[in-house]
Design an enzyme around this catalytic site. Sequence first.
Site, PDB file in Angstrom:
ATOM      1  CG  ASN A 111      -1.736   1.227   1.399  1.00 56.97           C
ATOM      2  OD1 ASN A 111      -2.396   1.631   0.441  1.00 56.97           O
ATOM      3  ND2 ASN A 111      -1.756   1.833   2.575  1.00 56.97           N
ATOM      4  CG  HIS A 113      -0.503   6.008   4.599  1.00 54.24           C
ATOM      5  ND1 HIS A 113      -1.884   6.090   4.626  1.00 54.24           N
ATOM      6  CD2 HIS A 113      -0.075   6.769   5.644  1.00 54.24           C
ATOM      7  CE1 HIS A 113      -2.266   6.839   5.637  1.00 54.24           C
ATOM      8  NE2 HIS A 113      -1.189   7.268   6.270  1.00 54.24           N
TER       9      HIS A 113
END
Length: 223
Positions: A111, A113
């Site tokens: 991910n 972020h």
Amino acid sequence: MPTTPVRIAVLASGRGSNLAALLAARERGELSAEFVLVGSDKASAGALRLAEAANIPTLALDPRSYPDRRAFDLDLFTRIAASGADLLVLAGFMRILDGEALTPWIGRMINIHPSLLPKYRGLHTHRRALEAGDVEHGASVHFVTAELDGGPVIAQAQLAIGADDDEQQLAQRLLPLEHRLLPAVVNLLASQRLQWDGQAPRFDGQPLSAPLVLGVDGLRLAE
Ligand code: GAR
């Protein structure tokens, strides 16, 4: 080195500029990868339009059609597995994932972020960095675990916060760094220089004790 390009699925909820950066890296020959699926929880996501234009199969699932989060996530991950993906990249996918549903993907899902994790998990990261009076901000790419924005961090890009920065400007200045950071990490995974040993990341066979840092020439070990 793998003999076949890594098969990547991407999940995105919004405009998809990080997806575009991945596709551009592949176009430039900097990423040996096959994009097998782009999925979203929003049928209107710009990321889906980008994927269609690039002839990548797309998937839009509406969370409101499912009884609960787990049911949605289990269906989503089943479909991603059916796409043949080896690696799942969350590129602006704005949903909390069910811990049980994501477990089979631990070590194969990353991910991006927009904060220097472990600072500012969750939302409004730019605003929170400004409100805290931070002098630097950045973005992180991490392996996804059941802990929200809490999995082991692989690499970070940093930038100095300017006196004139507001939330929007900070987000805008960070984005080009995200667009270099994410393809660089995906490239390390694709070439197997970065691996998951079942518990933690390993880089060139060694445990990664601190996140890699994005410099002018790409990713390097932290000093
Ligand atoms: C990016 O800034 C990404 O870091 C952030 O969403 C944006 C997506 O932009 N992700 C998160 O906040 C995840 N918690 P994009 O759709 O243009 O790639």
